[in-house]
Structure formats: structure tokens, C-alpha cells
Motif scaffolding. Structure first.
Motif, short mmCIF file in Angstrom:
data_model
loop_
_atom_site.label_atom_id
_atom_site.label_comp_id
_atom_site.label_asym_id
_atom_site.label_seq_id
_atom_site.Cartn_x
_atom_site.Cartn_y
_atom_site.Cartn_z
N ALA A 1 17.34 0.77 22.38
CA ALA A 1 17.95 2.37 22.21
C ALA A 1 19.29 2.44 21.48
O ALA A 1 19.60 3.35 20.70
N LEU A 2 19.78 1.22 21.22
CA LEU A 2 21.01 1.41 20.29
C LEU A 2 20.75 0.32 18.90
O LEU A 2 20.63 -0.73 18.98
N LYS A 3 20.52 1.15 17.90
CA LYS A 3 20.11 0.68 16.67
C LYS A 3 21.45 0.47 15.66
O LYS A 3 22.47 1.05 15.69
N LYS A 4 21.14 -0.28 14.76
CA LYS A 4 22.31 -0.55 13.53
C LYS A 4 22.63 0.65 12.85
O LYS A 4 21.55 1.43 12.64
N GLY B 1 24.89 7.67 26.88
CA GLY B 1 25.62 7.44 28.07
C GLY B 1 26.95 6.46 27.96
O GLY B 1 26.93 6.11 26.99
N ALA B 2 27.38 6.05 28.99
CA ALA B 2 28.42 5.15 29.14
C ALA B 2 27.87 3.64 28.69
O ALA B 2 27.06 3.25 29.12
N MET B 3 28.76 2.98 27.93
CA MET B 3 28.50 1.73 27.53
C MET B 3 29.55 1.09 27.07
O MET B 3 30.85 1.34 26.91
N SER B 4 29.59 -0.40 27.49
CA SER B 4 30.64 -1.22 26.95
C SER B 4 30.14 -2.12 25.73
O SER B 4 28.88 -2.59 25.72
N LEU B 5 30.88 -2.29 24.72
CA LEU B 5 30.55 -2.94 23.44
C LEU B 5 31.46 -4.13 23.21
O LEU B 5 32.69 -4.21 23.62
N LYS C 1 25.33 -4.35 14.81
CA LYS C 1 24.20 -5.02 15.16
C LYS C 1 23.71 -4.65 16.76
O LYS C 1 24.78 -4.75 17.51
N GLY C 2 22.68 -4.20 16.94
CA GLY C 2 22.04 -3.31 18.22
C GLY C 2 21.56 -4.54 19.10
O GLY C 2 20.90 -5.44 18.58
N ALA C 3 21.98 -4.63 20.34
CA ALA C 3 21.30 -5.50 21.30
C ALA C 3 20.04 -5.11 21.93
O ALA C 3 19.26 -5.70 22.37
#
Length: 108
Positions: free
Chosen positions: A69-72, A96-100, A64-66
Motif C-alpha cells: 500500500a505504501l510505495k516509494k 490512515g494513521a501510520m508510524s514511520l 523505501k516502502g514496506a
């Protein structure tokens, strides 16, 4: 009727049995009757959207993308587990850097 033990974490009396485990509905703590195979209190267990246990270095797919830029289906390699609400730190190629959050990924 047997009296079930109180929760060892929060001392709730509303515990119930689920197979071979005892479960506390108030704090979600689970433990076995004989105390075997239990993680220590400072060991964290992080699970993905399907309930699979995640470890440092695993690869995951976003379910689930929020953001736009970040797709399923975006693949993330070499995750690092951290404490907090967003319990996965990673670097995503092209982003780049990301928290999920672990509940929005699945283990590959």
C-alpha cells in the motif's frame, strides 16, 4: 600528542575528531570542543535518509516502502516526531494513521 576528552555521555576513551567536532564511536554522541551549538540531552534530533534534520509539521516522501500500500514516492504531510524506533507519526491520505522510521523518508 594531545589527549582527546572522554565522551561526556558514556565516558568512552575511544573518541576521535571529525572536523570541529568530537565523536564517540561507541554511543555515536557528537559534541564540539567549545560546547557551543549543542542540543540539550533531552532534545531529540531526527534526520531523514539524506541526513536532513526533520521537524514537526514537515512534509516527507517515502524512499523505501514496506507494504504494497505504501510505495516509494508516497508524500506525507504534517509529520509529528515521537520517541521510539518508529519515530514519525503521520496520517497518509487514503491509508490512515501510520508510524514511520525516519531513515526511510526524505524531506521535501
Amino acid at each position: 600528542m594531545d589527549k582527546l576528552p572522554n565522551c561526556p555521555k558514556c565516558n568512552s576513551e575511544y573518541t576521535y575528531e571529525d572536523g570541529s567536532l568530537f565523536v564517540c564511536p561507541e554511543c555515536a554522541h557528537e559534541w564540539s570542543a567549545n560546547g557551543e551549538n549543542q542540543p540539550s540531552e533531552d532534545e531529540r534530533i531526527v534526520k531523514d535518509a539524506n541526513g536532513n534534520i526533520l521537524n514537526d509539521g514537515d512534509s516527507v516522501t517515502i524512499v523505501k516502502g514496506a507494504t504494497s500500500a505504501l510505495k516509494k514516492g508516497t508524500k506525507v504531510k504534517n509529520i509529528r516526531l515521537v520517541d521510539g524506533d518508529h519515530n514519525i507519526d503521520c496520517k497518509i491520505d487514503g491509508f490512515g494513521a501510520m508510524s514511520l522510521k525516519s531513515e526511510f523518508v526524505k524531506k521535501i
